[in-house]
Design a protein around this motif. Structure first.
Motif, PDB file in Angstrom:
ATOM      1  N   SER A 568       0.965  -0.811  -0.052  1.00 57.77           N
ATOM      2  CA  SER A 568      -0.044  -0.347   0.225  1.00 57.77           C
ATOM      3  C   SER A 568       0.969   0.907  -0.069  1.00 57.77           C
ATOM      4  O   SER A 568       2.057   1.569   0.582  1.00 57.77           O
ATOM      5  CB  SER A 568      -0.487   0.089   1.524  1.00 57.77           C
ATOM      6  OG  SER A 568      -1.880   1.662   1.335  1.00 57.77           O
ATOM      7  N   ILE A 570       0.901   5.394   0.251  1.00 64.15           N
ATOM      8  CA  ILE A 570       0.312   6.837   0.387  1.00 64.15           C
ATOM      9  C   ILE A 570       1.289   8.414   0.307  1.00 64.15           C
ATOM     10  O   ILE A 570       2.095   7.861   0.291  1.00 64.15           O
ATOM     11  CB  ILE A 570       0.060   7.277   1.762  1.00 64.15           C
ATOM     12  CG1 ILE A 570      -0.903   6.115   2.436  1.00 64.15           C
ATOM     13  CG2 ILE A 570      -1.457   8.454   1.651  1.00 64.15           C
ATOM     14  CD1 ILE A 570      -2.002   5.217   1.455  1.00 64.15           C
ATOM     15  N   THR A 581      -4.130  14.196  -0.255  1.00 63.52           N
ATOM     16  CA  THR A 581      -3.699  12.829  -0.807  1.00 63.52           C
ATOM     17  C   THR A 581      -4.405  11.831  -1.719  1.00 63.52           C
ATOM     18  O   THR A 581      -5.253  12.018  -2.553  1.00 63.52           O
ATOM     19  CB  THR A 581      -3.956  11.823   0.719  1.00 63.52           C
ATOM     20  OG1 THR A 581      -5.252  11.512   0.304  1.00 63.52           O
ATOM     21  CG2 THR A 581      -3.492  12.396   2.445  1.00 63.52           C
ATOM     22  N   ASN A 583      -4.107   7.106  -2.868  1.00 67.28           N
ATOM     23  CA  ASN A 583      -4.072   5.842  -2.333  1.00 67.28           C
ATOM     24  C   ASN A 583      -3.288   4.373  -3.740  1.00 67.28           C
ATOM     25  O   ASN A 583      -4.021   5.061  -4.607  1.00 67.28           O
ATOM     26  CB  ASN A 583      -5.026   5.615  -0.848  1.00 67.28           C
ATOM     27  CG  ASN A 583      -5.062   6.822   0.337  1.00 67.28           C
ATOM     28  OD1 ASN A 583      -4.940   7.230  -0.500  1.00 67.28           O
ATOM     29  ND2 ASN A 583      -5.226   6.152   1.344  1.00 67.28           N
ATOM     30  N   SER A 585      -3.186   0.492  -3.871  1.00 66.87           N
ATOM     31  CA  SER A 585      -2.482  -0.722  -3.721  1.00 66.87           C
ATOM     32  C   SER A 585      -3.091  -1.287  -3.712  1.00 66.87           C
ATOM     33  O   SER A 585      -3.340  -1.590  -4.707  1.00 66.87           O
ATOM     34  CB  SER A 585      -3.617  -1.129  -1.854  1.00 66.87           C
ATOM     35  OG  SER A 585      -3.263   0.363  -1.397  1.00 66.87           O
ATOM     36  N   TYR A 610      -6.043  -0.221   2.570  1.00 69.62           N
ATOM     37  CA  TYR A 610      -6.302   0.775   2.146  1.00 69.62           C
ATOM     38  C   TYR A 610      -5.853   2.117   2.238  1.00 69.62           C
ATOM     39  O   TYR A 610      -5.230   3.021   1.462  1.00 69.62           O
ATOM     40  CB  TYR A 610      -7.191   1.033   1.550  1.00 69.62           C
ATOM     41  CG  TYR A 610      -7.827   0.105   0.453  1.00 69.62           C
ATOM     42  CD1 TYR A 610      -7.302  -0.291  -0.153  1.00 69.62           C
ATOM     43  CD2 TYR A 610      -9.170  -0.442   1.188  1.00 69.62           C
ATOM     44  CE1 TYR A 610      -7.185  -1.626  -0.856  1.00 69.62           C
ATOM     45  CE2 TYR A 610      -9.552  -2.131   0.139  1.00 69.62           C
ATOM     46  CZ  TYR A 610      -8.832  -2.358  -0.769  1.00 69.62           C
ATOM     47  OH  TYR A 610      -9.136  -3.616  -1.438  1.00 69.62           O
ATOM     48  N   ARG A 611      -5.262   3.407   3.444  1.00 71.54           N
ATOM     49  CA  ARG A 611      -4.508   3.671   4.392  1.00 71.54           C
ATOM     50  C   ARG A 611      -3.072   4.029   4.826  1.00 71.54           C
ATOM     51  O   ARG A 611      -2.445   4.375   5.217  1.00 71.54           O
ATOM     52  CB  ARG A 611      -5.683   4.200   5.455  1.00 71.54           C
ATOM     53  CG  ARG A 611      -7.032   5.439   4.643  1.00 71.54           C
ATOM     54  CD  ARG A 611      -8.102   4.867   6.103  1.00 71.54           C
ATOM     55  NE  ARG A 611      -8.963   5.649   6.107  1.00 71.54           N
ATOM     56  CZ  ARG A 611      -9.818   6.323   6.815  1.00 71.54           C
ATOM     57  NH1 ARG A 611      -9.863   5.936   8.239  1.00 71.54           N
ATOM     58  NH2 ARG A 611     -10.616   7.169   6.619  1.00 71.54           N
ATOM     59  N   GLY A 612      -2.119   2.576   4.063  1.00 71.79           N
ATOM     60  CA  GLY A 612      -1.209   2.109   4.768  1.00 71.79           C
ATOM     61  C   GLY A 612      -1.297   2.097   6.095  1.00 71.79           C
ATOM     62  O   GLY A 612       0.235   1.953   6.316  1.00 71.79           O
TER      63      GLY A 612
END
Length: 752
Positions: A568, A570, A581, A583, A585, A610-612
């Motif tokens: 993932s 960001i 931002t 993203n 992944s 998904y947000r790291g």
């Protein structure tokens, strides 16, 4: 006779032609109160002011350094790096035997005394994760404290912070009200006000970065000084935005002649009516030469640019008999001559040729004090040479294309309202300069031709040109915007982050991305071992400068026995507390995440992926703040330094706000009139409840009335403080308000 309703020309000021169109407890220093001090310190060190070993009360200005017969040893602070580029570094110091806590002080000059400084940290730790957001030279000292003494100052260490951040500064100048009245315009000041609002809302530029000059403020020297002032604050990664809206001028020059033999009957009849027309495509102006014009009083001869003499003819001849003269200039590449008999006759007209007029250098913009001599391109160019970064110029003035070409240099992008030989119109229907209005309204996501998720100046110019030409033509005079682009890559001032591809290469993952606009970028890349519930943040760059171009990076797999199940990434860019931002992944094997919340932080595992983030830890960056809380308040759960920021400047850092469940963006979370810091550190009240002791008197009013905000009945008379103040009018600090020997509560119960 010539006029154009509701259209004003910006600065047709000709230089050689008659043709002119126009809160805090301080430790008491007196030895008389030393016992009070000792009690205060003892209570402070044993009370729950120190809720956590890492988070303690902050000192206020004017701290007194204790003295004793056997003072504590001064801590020794580890030397800092000479230079730092992201404002994130650790300050470490040695322990001092017998110290109960330490205070860390920061200043932008060398520190020899802390009497006038506030501590940025108070606590038992011997390290501090520093995070600053302004480029400067910073100095630090530490003082050790016990219950009865303090050390001397530690050694003073320093670091030069040069943040890698792209900032924007602006100089906006507009003149509607020139000296006198004949040269006044209508909407140049509106252009500047609207541009100010535009760059604040669209680009996030802080108001303190903008210098606005209106009317008499916008002299040539003021414009130069404003640019110089802004340049002094900038570095090579920054942008200067310069707007000028007002008059512009050019030198008018008579050019080539073309034979045009026009003869009326001599004499013309009493009902004679004839229209003649000539054109010279692209000519800025035309005029005709009369060998003779003899028209009786009742007849009319008109010369103009359109067959509608009532509005657009510039010459009206009647009752004359003149020879060998030119008509006035007609601002067009079309010229018409019309003869209308008025029931009588005369000799008539004889025209031999027409002449072309053009506008040539020198081109100038006209500051408030420039009606006699304006500001030349070379003069603006000289002051723009002081700008260390890039410059964007938007110029709405007559002949601005000629002026703009004179300031078009490397690292400059120039937009002008008109070509060198054209006027620039005002638009009364929209109450702006016609070009300025089109500029404000052209920005559309559909113009993102290269699909990088942001619209550049280069991408909007085509529509800006078309819309300006269309609108100006519709109101009677066509002018054409110009673009001079000498900036590498696209000009993008909107902060934007976009990861376009993420590809597994077998031993690494390849990313392609765009980081655009203003601010500072961060890029994270994390791998996940799902079967073993392991997380590895393999890439973290906190100090990226937006480049406005496509970039690539390879992030290697973790080493060792780590099983790569997923990756993932960001990408973020932050400018003035606003973060954009992107993203991306991908899965690397058959293992997948579920919607369960393994770490119990309030965010399900799939979302964390998904947000790291680390789905197996409720605090991915180990900064003491729960991941979900950081997202709730728009912080970065991958940035271990943001806990030490104080977003609302209330004295509590973000980590403290998290621990006390207060709002990090409100200095008074419960709106009771007390600062969150004061509630936690000074009064020990609940910063999330407006009335901590539930006595009907909010905490702020308790302090005003000198009552105890943690005791509903401060004077123990049986009445709540709120009842005494709001209902009975008695003194909440005196059990017998009227001094009659009867307790207030008893008096109320007996109705006395």
């Amino acid at each position: 006779m010539y006029f154009m309703p509701k259209i004003h020309k910006r600065g047709n000021i000709s230089r050689n032609s008659k043709y002119k169109k126009d809160i805090t407890p301080k430790i008491i220093k007196s030895s008389l109160f030393i016992c009070v001090i000792l009690v205060f310190i003892s209570l402070s060190l044993t009370s729950d002011i120190f809720y956590d070993k890492n988070i303690n009360s902050r000192s206020m200005s004017g701290e007194q350094i204790y003295s004793a017969d056997t003072p504590l040893d001064a801590p020794v602070v580890t030397e800092l790096p000479i230079m730092d580029i992201d404002g994130r570094y650790n300050v470490n110091w040695t322990t001092s035997s017998g110290a109960a806590y330490y205070k860390l002080y920061r200043n932008t000059s060398s520190i020899s005394s802390v009497d006038d400084l506030s501590a940025i940290y108070t606590g038992t730790n011997i390290n501090y994760n520093e995070s600053v957001n302004t480029s400067a030279h910073y100095y630090y000292v530490v003082v050790a404290y016990s219950a009865t003494s303090s050390s001397e100052l530690s050694n003073c260490v320093d670091v030069a912070v040069e943040l890698t951040i792209s900032e924007m500064y602006a100089v906006l100048a507009g003149i509607s009200d020139y000296p006198g009245t004949i040269n006044d315009l209508s909407y140049c000041d509106d252009d500047v006000v609207d541009m100010r609002n535009f760059i604040i809302s669209e680009y996030g530029i802080p108001e303190e970065n903008i210098i606005t000059l209106l009317d008499s403020e916008a002299t040539e020297s003021a414009i130069e000084n404003a640019i110089t002032t802004q340049s002094a604050k900038m570095d090579s990664d920054d942008y200067l935005f310069f707007q000028y809206s007002g008059h512009g001028s050019a030198q008018f020059s008579a050019g080539a002649t073309t034979s045009w033999n026009i003869n009326s009957p001599h004499p013309y009849g009493s009902s004679y009516h004839q229209l003649w027309h000539a054109s010279s495509p692209g000519a800025p102006a035309m005029r005709v030469y009369f060998d003779r014009c003899a028209v009786d009083y009742w007849s009319d001869c008109y010369v103009g640019d359109y067959y509608n003499w009532q509005t657009t003819y510039v010459n009206w001849y009647y009752g004359i008999d003149n020879t060998n003269f030119y008509s006035d200039w007609v601002d067009s590449d079309q010229i018409y001559v019309e003869l209308i008999a008025g029931g009588s006759t005369d000799w008539g007209v004889d025209i031999s040729h027409y002449q072309i007029g053009s506008y040539v250098a020198p081109y100038e913009i006209i500051p408030y004090d420039g009606l006699s001599t304006g500001m030349s391109p070379s003069e603006l160019d000289a002051v723009l040479d002081t700008v260390p970064g890039k410059t964007v110029c938007v110029i709405d003035a007559c002949h601005s294309g000629g002026f703009g070409s004179g300031v078009a240099q490397s690292d400059r992008y120039v937009l002008t309202a008109a070509q060198n030989d054209e006027y620039s119109l005002e638009d009364s229907a929209n109450q702006n300069g016609l070009f300025s209005y089109q500029f404000f309204n052209v920005w559309d996501a559909e113009l993102d031709v290269n699909l990088d998720d942001v619209v550049s100046y280069e991408e909007i110019f085509g529509d800006l040109y078309t819309n300006t030409v269309s609108r100006s033509s519709s109101v009677g005079y066509t002018h054409h915007p110009c673009e001079y682009d000498s900036v590498d890559n696209e000009v993008i001032l909107n902060s934007n982050a976009n990861i376009s591809t993420c590809t597994d290469k077998g031993s690494n993952v390849n990313l392609t991305y765009n980081l655009n606009g203003l601010g500072q970028g961060t890029l994270y890349g994390a791998y996940y071992d799902i079967p073993n519930q392991e997380y590895s943040l393999e890439h973290a760059n906190y100090s990226m400068i937006p480049s406005n171009t496509l970039s690539t990076i390879e992030i290697d797999y973790p080493s060792g026995t780590f099983t790569e199940s997923a990756f993932s990434s960001i990408l973020a860019v932050t400018y003035e507390n606003v973060t954009e931002t992107s993203n991306y992944s991908i899965s690397l094997d058959v293992n997948t995440f579920t919607t369960s919340d393994t770490d119990g932080d309030g965010i399900d595992d799939t979302t964390e992926f998904y947000r790291g983030l680390n789905p197996w830890s409720d605090d991915t960056d180990n900064d003491g703040m729960n991941d979900a809380w950081e997202f709730q308040y728009y912080m970065d759960p991958l940035d271990g330094f943001d806990g030490y920021h104080d977003c609302d400047c209330d004295g509590l850092c973000n980590l403290e706000e998290c621990q006390y469940d207060t709002d990090p963006y409100s200095s008074d979370t419960d709106s009771d009139g007390l600062n969150d810091y004061d509630e936690v550190i000074i009064y020990s009240t609940d910063p999330t409840l407006e009335d901590t002791d539930d006595d009907g008197l909010i905490d702020g009013l308790e302090i005003t009335h000198s009552t105890n905000p943690n005791n509903p009945d401060s004077d123990s008379d049986g009445l709540k403080d709120g009842e005494e103040v709001n209902l009975y009018g008695t003194n909440p600090n005196n059990g017998d308000s009227d001094g009659d020997g009867w307790n207030d509560g008893i008096e109320i119960s007996f109705g006395t």
